[in-house]
Write a protein that holds these residues in place. Structure first.
Motif, PDB file in Angstrom:
ATOM      1  N   ALA A   1       0.830  -1.388   0.207  1.00 39.33           N
ATOM      2  CA  ALA A   1      -0.109   0.463  -0.096  1.00 39.33           C
ATOM      3  C   ALA A   1       1.328   1.270   0.285  1.00 39.33           C
ATOM      4  O   ALA A   1       1.068   2.095  -0.568  1.00 39.33           O
TER       5      ALA A   1
ATOM      6  N   VAL B   1      -8.900   2.353   0.968  1.00 36.17           N
ATOM      7  CA  VAL B   1      -8.115   0.887   0.853  1.00 36.17           C
ATOM      8  C   VAL B   1      -8.714   0.670   1.980  1.00 36.17           C
ATOM      9  O   VAL B   1     -10.189   1.054   2.986  1.00 36.17           O
TER      10      VAL B   1
ATOM     11  N   ASN C   1      -4.910  -0.447   6.357  1.00 38.06           N
ATOM     12  CA  ASN C   1      -3.945   0.240   5.241  1.00 38.06           C
ATOM     13  C   ASN C   1      -3.874   1.801   5.139  1.00 38.06           C
ATOM     14  O   ASN C   1      -3.361   2.388   5.022  1.00 38.06           O
TER      15      ASN C   1
END
Ligand code: PGA
Length: 255
Positions: free
Chosen positions: A23, A45, A49
């Motif tokens: 990420a 996300v 994350n």
């Protein structure tokens, strides 16, 4: 109001993808590519994350969103996350009512409404997803169905709160299938949603509403979809996982 006066928003929906190092790498790659964007850029996300991506995006024009939140403030809801937990972290956006939540996790128009209200009360901007299944389109009920989903989702949402709502029109048959709606099909349903907002609220609210298209939008087809008069942005799944592709879509929305 002219489309050019509405805020164009390109949001990535990473779905259940990316570990924290992955990420971070994706956001670092994306930052220079979208730094001059003429539209709002959001990445939605996985919960795990959020902290990593908030940190990586700090000082950039990339805003961060979650992909769902619960409607209660706290309590015995194992596995769920509240809207307040998101805002406390600095998260600004949340996707609500994605078709994958509706299909696989029992989400209904009524729970979408509850989650929308909770998210707005917490100060989040909601990306509210609506869209028909293939059999709905084949039965000729797309317009009615999407209008109904929109109305129920926004029940008891005030006109003031509506300023923090983005609607994403996502035909379920186009999501992750590589089968994009034609620009005309996308625009038609986005216009139905806008007309629904005008009916429930008023013309000013309808004119100001950012309505995205989502469903296999990619670097190749984004420009045509985004050029439509009622399409103000995109909610991007697969193509948001590749920084160069996502940035081409951001560029297309910046024109
Ligand atoms: P897709 O997903 O771009 O991979 O079709 C869109 C979405 O589900 O938001």
């Amino acid at each position: 109001m002219n489309k050019a006066l509405r805020k164009a928003v390109i949001a990535g929906n990473w779905k259940m993808n990316k570990t924290r190092p992955e990420a971070k790498a994706l956001v670092e790659e994306l930052k220079p590519l979208v730094k001059d964007a003429g539209c709002d850029v959001v990445v939605c996300v996985p919960f795990t994350n959020l902290e990593t991506v908030l940190d990586a995006a700090k000082g950039s024009n990339i805003k961060v969103g979650a992909q769902n939140c619960h409607f209660e403030k706290s309590g015995a809801f194992t596995g769920e996350i509240s809207a307040d937990m998101l805002t406390e972290m600095g998260v600004e956006y949340v996707v609500i009512g994605h078709s994958e939540r509706r299909q696989y996790f029992g989400e209904t128009d009524a729970t979408v409404n509850k989650r929308t209200k909770a998210a707005l009360a917490a100060g989040l901007t909601v990306i509210l997803c609506v869209g028909e299944m293939l059999e709905d389109r084949e039965a000729g009920i797309t317009d009615e169905l999407v209008a109904l989903q929109t109305k129920v989702a926004l029940k008891d949402v005030t006109k003031e709160q509506l300023a923090k709502v983005i609607i994403a029109y996502e035909p379920v048959w186009a999501i992750g299938t590589g089968k994009t709606a034609t620009a005309q099909q996308a625009n038609e349903v986005c216009a139905v949603i806008r007309a629904t907002i005008e009916k429930v609220y008023d013309k000013a609210a309808a004119d100001a509403m950012t309505i995205q298209y989502g469903g296999s939008m990619n670097a190749g087809n984004a420009a045509e979809l985004l050029a439509q008069p009622d399409v103000d942005g995109g909610l991007i799944g697969g193509a948001s996982l590749k920084a160069p592709d996502f940035s081409v879509i951001v560029d297309a929305a910046s024109k």
